[in-house]
Scaffold this motif. Structure first.
Motif, PDB file in Angstrom:
ATOM      1  N   GLY A  11      29.056  59.720 111.687  1.00 28.38           N
ATOM      2  CA  GLY A  11      29.332  60.324 112.996  1.00 28.38           C
ATOM      3  C   GLY A  11      30.776  60.745 113.181  1.00 28.38           C
ATOM      4  N   ALA A  12      31.453  61.074 112.079  1.00 23.17           N
ATOM      5  CA  ALA A  12      32.879  61.427 112.164  1.00 23.17           C
ATOM      6  C   ALA A  12      33.110  62.790 112.809  1.00 23.17           C
ATOM      7  N   ASN A  13      32.037  63.564 112.995  1.00 31.03           N
ATOM      8  CA  ASN A  13      32.156  64.878 113.646  1.00 31.03           C
ATOM      9  C   ASN A  13      32.039  64.800 115.149  1.00 31.03           C
ATOM     10  N   GLY A  14      31.721  63.628 115.674  1.00 34.01           N
ATOM     11  CA  GLY A  14      31.381  63.529 117.090  1.00 34.01           C
ATOM     12  C   GLY A  14      32.589  63.369 117.989  1.00 34.01           C
ATOM     13  N   LEU A  15      32.317  63.290 119.270  1.00 32.99           N
ATOM     14  CA  LEU A  15      33.358  63.146 120.297  1.00 32.99           C
ATOM     15  C   LEU A  15      34.263  61.939 120.027  1.00 32.99           C
ATOM     16  N   VAL A  16      33.672  60.809 119.683  1.00 35.79           N
ATOM     17  CA  VAL A  16      34.448  59.570 119.506  1.00 35.79           C
ATOM     18  C   VAL A  16      34.990  59.473 118.079  1.00 35.79           C
ATOM     19  N   GLY A  17      34.093  59.675 117.090  1.00 32.42           N
ATOM     20  CA  GLY A  17      34.483  59.495 115.687  1.00 32.42           C
ATOM     21  C   GLY A  17      35.582  60.442 115.255  1.00 32.42           C
ATOM     22  N   SER A  18      35.562  61.667 115.756  1.00 32.19           N
ATOM     23  CA  SER A  18      36.575  62.641 115.315  1.00 32.19           C
ATOM     24  C   SER A  18      37.966  62.254 115.807  1.00 32.19           C
ATOM     25  N   LEU A  35      25.756  64.516 108.637  1.00 36.79           N
ATOM     26  CA  LEU A  35      24.598  65.405 108.533  1.00 36.79           C
ATOM     27  C   LEU A  35      25.035  66.844 108.255  1.00 36.79           C
ATOM     28  N   SER A  36      26.108  67.281 108.936  1.00 33.67           N
ATOM     29  CA  SER A  36      26.503  68.692 108.823  1.00 33.67           C
ATOM     30  C   SER A  36      27.605  68.915 107.786  1.00 33.67           C
ATOM     31  N   ASP A  37      27.860  67.913 106.923  1.00 28.50           N
ATOM     32  CA  ASP A  37      28.882  68.113 105.891  1.00 28.50           C
ATOM     33  C   ASP A  37      28.443  69.254 104.972  1.00 28.50           C
ATOM     34  N   PRO A  41      25.985  66.671 102.486  1.00 27.01           N
ATOM     35  CA  PRO A  41      25.380  66.183 103.731  1.00 27.01           C
ATOM     36  C   PRO A  41      24.589  64.897 103.510  1.00 27.01           C
ATOM     37  N   VAL A  42      24.692  63.980 104.472  1.00 29.16           N
ATOM     38  CA  VAL A  42      23.890  62.759 104.406  1.00 29.16           C
ATOM     39  C   VAL A  42      23.177  62.586 105.739  1.00 29.16           C
ATOM     40  N   ASP A  43      21.860  62.424 105.659  1.00 29.07           N
ATOM     41  CA  ASP A  43      21.075  62.122 106.846  1.00 29.07           C
ATOM     42  C   ASP A  43      20.892  60.603 106.860  1.00 29.07           C
ATOM     43  N   ILE A 159      30.645  50.699 124.633  1.00 29.54           N
ATOM     44  CA  ILE A 159      31.544  51.545 125.421  1.00 29.54           C
ATOM     45  C   ILE A 159      30.743  52.259 126.502  1.00 29.54           C
ATOM     46  N   ASP A 160      31.451  52.955 127.399  1.00 29.20           N
ATOM     47  CA  ASP A 160      30.804  53.678 128.491  1.00 29.20           C
ATOM     48  C   ASP A 160      31.667  54.887 128.838  1.00 29.20           C
ATOM     49  N   GLN A 161      31.067  56.015 129.106  1.00 29.90           N
ATOM     50  CA  GLN A 161      31.758  57.237 129.550  1.00 29.90           C
ATOM     51  C   GLN A 161      33.118  57.417 128.853  1.00 29.90           C
ATOM     52  N   PRO A 162      33.098  57.651 127.529  1.00 29.99           N
ATOM     53  CA  PRO A 162      34.368  57.782 126.804  1.00 29.99           C
ATOM     54  C   PRO A 162      35.085  59.105 127.090  1.00 29.99           C
ATOM     55  N   SER A 169      35.012  69.839 121.584  1.00 24.96           N
ATOM     56  CA  SER A 169      34.127  70.982 121.876  1.00 24.96           C
ATOM     57  C   SER A 169      33.105  70.631 122.972  1.00 24.96           C
ATOM     58  N   ARG A 170      32.568  69.404 122.929  1.00 21.85           N
ATOM     59  CA  ARG A 170      31.717  68.930 124.036  1.00 21.85           C
ATOM     60  C   ARG A 170      32.640  68.139 124.952  1.00 21.85           C
ATOM     61  N   LEU A 171      32.861  68.665 126.170  1.00 23.28           N
ATOM     62  CA  LEU A 171      33.868  68.044 127.036  1.00 23.28           C
ATOM     63  C   LEU A 171      33.484  66.622 127.412  1.00 23.28           C
TER      64      LEU A 171
HETATM   65  N1  LIG Z   1      29.471  59.921 124.323  1.00 26.78           N
HETATM   66  C1  LIG Z   1      29.119  58.951 125.166  1.00 26.78           C
HETATM   67  O1  LIG Z   1      29.042  59.166 126.394  1.00 26.78           O
HETATM   68  C2  LIG Z   1      28.856  57.551 124.637  1.00 26.78           C
HETATM   69  C3  LIG Z   1      28.750  56.507 125.560  1.00 26.78           C
HETATM   70  C4  LIG Z   1      28.492  55.212 125.103  1.00 26.78           C
HETATM   71  C5  LIG Z   1      28.319  54.989 123.736  1.00 26.78           C
HETATM   72  N2  LIG Z   1      28.407  56.028 122.865  1.00 26.78           N
HETATM   73  C6  LIG Z   1      28.178  55.747 121.426  1.00 26.78           C
HETATM   74  O2  LIG Z   1      29.336  56.105 120.708  1.00 26.78           O
HETATM   75  C7  LIG Z   1      28.956  56.621 119.423  1.00 26.78           C
HETATM   76  C8  LIG Z   1      29.609  57.970 119.207  1.00 26.78           C
HETATM   77  O3  LIG Z   1      29.130  58.854 120.223  1.00 26.78           O
HETATM   78  P1  LIG Z   1      29.653  60.377 120.319  1.00 26.78           P
HETATM   79  O4  LIG Z   1      29.620  60.764 121.739  1.00 26.78           O
HETATM   80  O5  LIG Z   1      30.887  60.552 119.515  1.00 26.78           O
HETATM   81  O6  LIG Z   1      28.447  61.123 119.587  1.00 26.78           O
HETATM   82  P2  LIG Z   1      28.263  62.693 119.346  1.00 26.78           P
HETATM   83  O7  LIG Z   1      29.483  63.453 119.778  1.00 26.78           O
HETATM   84  O8  LIG Z   1      26.938  63.072 119.921  1.00 26.78           O
HETATM   85  O9  LIG Z   1      28.197  62.772 117.756  1.00 26.78           O
HETATM   86  C9  LIG Z   1      27.112  62.225 117.087  1.00 26.78           C
HETATM   87  C10 LIG Z   1      27.439  62.156 115.620  1.00 26.78           C
HETATM   88  O10 LIG Z   1      26.319  61.576 114.947  1.00 26.78           O
HETATM   89  C11 LIG Z   1      26.009  62.388 113.809  1.00 26.78           C
HETATM   90  N3  LIG Z   1      24.587  62.319 113.495  1.00 26.78           N
HETATM   91  C12 LIG Z   1      23.541  62.527 114.331  1.00 26.78           C
HETATM   92  N4  LIG Z   1      22.386  62.429 113.669  1.00 26.78           N
HETATM   93  C13 LIG Z   1      22.708  62.114 112.373  1.00 26.78           C
HETATM   94  C14 LIG Z   1      21.949  61.876 111.200  1.00 26.78           C
HETATM   95  N5  LIG Z   1      20.611  61.914 111.191  1.00 26.78           N
HETATM   96  N6  LIG Z   1      22.613  61.598 110.034  1.00 26.78           N
HETATM   97  C15 LIG Z   1      23.964  61.573 109.995  1.00 26.78           C
HETATM   98  N7  LIG Z   1      24.728  61.782 111.091  1.00 26.78           N
HETATM   99  C16 LIG Z   1      24.112  62.067 112.252  1.00 26.78           C
HETATM  100  C17 LIG Z   1      26.421  63.771 114.213  1.00 26.78           C
HETATM  101  O11 LIG Z   1      26.595  64.517 113.019  1.00 26.78           O
HETATM  102  P3  LIG Z   1      26.520  66.119 113.000  1.00 26.78           P
HETATM  103  O12 LIG Z   1      27.637  66.603 113.866  1.00 26.78           O
HETATM  104  O13 LIG Z   1      26.693  66.425 111.565  1.00 26.78           O
HETATM  105  O14 LIG Z   1      25.165  66.473 113.546  1.00 26.78           O
HETATM  106  C18 LIG Z   1      27.723  63.504 114.983  1.00 26.78           C
HETATM  107  O15 LIG Z   1      28.814  63.393 114.094  1.00 26.78           O
HETATM  108  C19 LIG Z   1      27.430  56.646 119.403  1.00 26.78           C
HETATM  109  O16 LIG Z   1      26.963  55.519 118.720  1.00 26.78           O
HETATM  110  C20 LIG Z   1      27.051  56.578 120.866  1.00 26.78           C
HETATM  111  O17 LIG Z   1      25.784  55.962 121.045  1.00 26.78           O
HETATM  112  C21 LIG Z   1      28.683  57.301 123.269  1.00 26.78           C
END
Ligand SMILES: NC(=O)c1ccc[n+]([C@@H]2O[C@H](COP(=O)([O-])OP(=O)(O)OC[C@H]3O[C@@H](n4cnc5c(N)ncnc54)[C@H](OP(=O)(O)O)[C@@H]3O)[C@@H](O)[C@H]2O)c1
Length: 292
Positions: A11-18, A35-37, A41-43, A159-162, A169-171
């Motif tokens: 999840g390194a591409n996501g809002l928190v991981g990046s 997934l999108s590497d 790519p790894v699912d 965590i909550d509402q990070p 990109s996703r605000l």
């Molecule tokens: N955002 C929130 O409001 C929030 C609140 C509380 C807890 N959390 C937790 O915090 C963590 C990070 O959240 P986030 O908001 O950063 O998430 P996010 O922005 O939605 O990103 C999700 C990440 O998961 C990856 N992913 C999804 N399906 C996958 C699969 N099948 N195989 C490999 N990778 C996959 C995505 O990869 P691709 O980009 O390649 O698809 C992306 O990097 C999550 O565990 C979430 O439950 C988030």
């Protein structure tokens, strides 16, 4: 400079991981399961692919950010264990745990306040019973259960509402509120509460968890309880914005949607802050650092 420490990350591409990888790229060399590497790519729902990447890695820890996080889309899949929400959040986590067990890798798992029903009046503590009311929260609760049987070291950070200092990109909630206020389109609930999480601080908590081999379940928000209207007003005041914020009522909104909504997901963080060697920023201190 000392050699970088290898670290597995999902999840390194996501809002928190990046944000974590941005802040800690000098300390760690990342072995990313994404997934999108474009190259490898790894699912995470594919056990063999996950095991293969763990076997090839020298990392002793894995941060598991990856999840299906669209709560509304998840609700449409409720009860469906072959749906993407369950497969990514539960099966994917089982796969990470199974691969980690083979090499005794420490997994730092990101979870959510949505494992609670939101009916608590004040803040939830770690020992409060999980009682999710919608499918995303249900699958994240089942993902937490995976670790109760795990033989490898694990840390769960709820965590909550990070929100983060710079926009993604996703605000996040703070940048989204800012955009709405600027556009004079902010209508914010006066009766919905949560515990904002400053992602830049959370990244330091994750790094601390890895370095100190912290294990167990911890709440890792800023430790405060805020309402939407209150947070919007703080942003408006800190950045001297002229747009107005219209108060809005969660109960009226709930009449227009078909999925349940937690009313209060604020978390108590005493268990974590009692052992952290640094102070987490208050929400107001964090908001003041926002870049737009
Ligand atoms: N955002 C929130 O409001 C929030 C609140 C509380 C807890 N959390 C937790 O915090 C963590 C990070 O959240 P986030 O908001 O950063 O998430 P996010 O922005 O939605 O990103 C999700 C990440 O998961 C990856 N992913 C999804 N399906 C996958 C699969 N099948 N195989 C490999 N990778 C996959 C995505 O990869 P691709 O980009 O390649 O698809 C992306 O990097 C999550 O565990 C979430 O439950 C988030």
């Amino acid at each position: 400079m000392a050699d970088k420490i290898p670290l597995l990350v999902t999840g390194a591409n996501g809002l928190v991981g990046s944000k974590f990888t941005e802040l800690f790229s000098d300390k760690y060399s990342f072995d990313i399961l994404e997934l999108s590497d474009p190259l490898a790519p790894v699912d995470i729902t594919d056990l063999e692919a996950v095991k293969h990447r763990f076997e090839a890695s020298g990392a002793k820890a894995c941060i598991h950010f990856a999840a299906f996080t669209n709560v509304t889309a998840a609700w449409e899949q409720r009860g469906d264990k072959s749906g993407l929400t369950y497969k990514v959040n539960v099966t994917g986590t089982e796969n990470i745990s199974q691969a980690a067990a083979q090499k005794n890798v420490h997994v730092i798992h990101l979870s959510t306040a949505y494992v609670f029903d939101g009916e608590n009046k004040e803040t939830y503590v770690e020992s409060d019973k999980m009682n999710p009311i919608e499918w995303y929260g249900e699958t994240k609760a089942r993902a937490e259960d995976v670790f109760s049987a795990a033989t490898h070291p694990w840390t769960i950070l709820r965590i909550d509402q990070p929100f983060r200092s710079n926009p993604f990109s996703r605000l996040d909630i703070a940048h989204a509120f800012m955009a709405k206020i600027k556009a004079n389109e902010a209508r914010l609930f006066t009766n919905h509460y949560f515990g904002p999480t400053y992602i830049d601080d959370l990244a330091r908590v994750i790094d601390f968890s890895i370095s100190e081999k912290l294990t167990g379940l911890f709440h890792a928000t800023a430790g405060e309880k805020w309402g939407d209207f209150e947070l919007g007003t703080a942003i408006k005041n800190i950045f001297n914005l002229s747009g107005e914020i219209q108060p809005s009522d969660l109960d009226e909104y709930l009449k227009t949607v078909n999925r349940p909504y937690q009313r209060n997901t604020a978390l108590n963080t005493d268990k974590l802050t009692n052992i952290l060697p640094f102070k987490l920023k208050t929400v107001e201190e964090a908001l003041a650092e926002l870049i737009f």
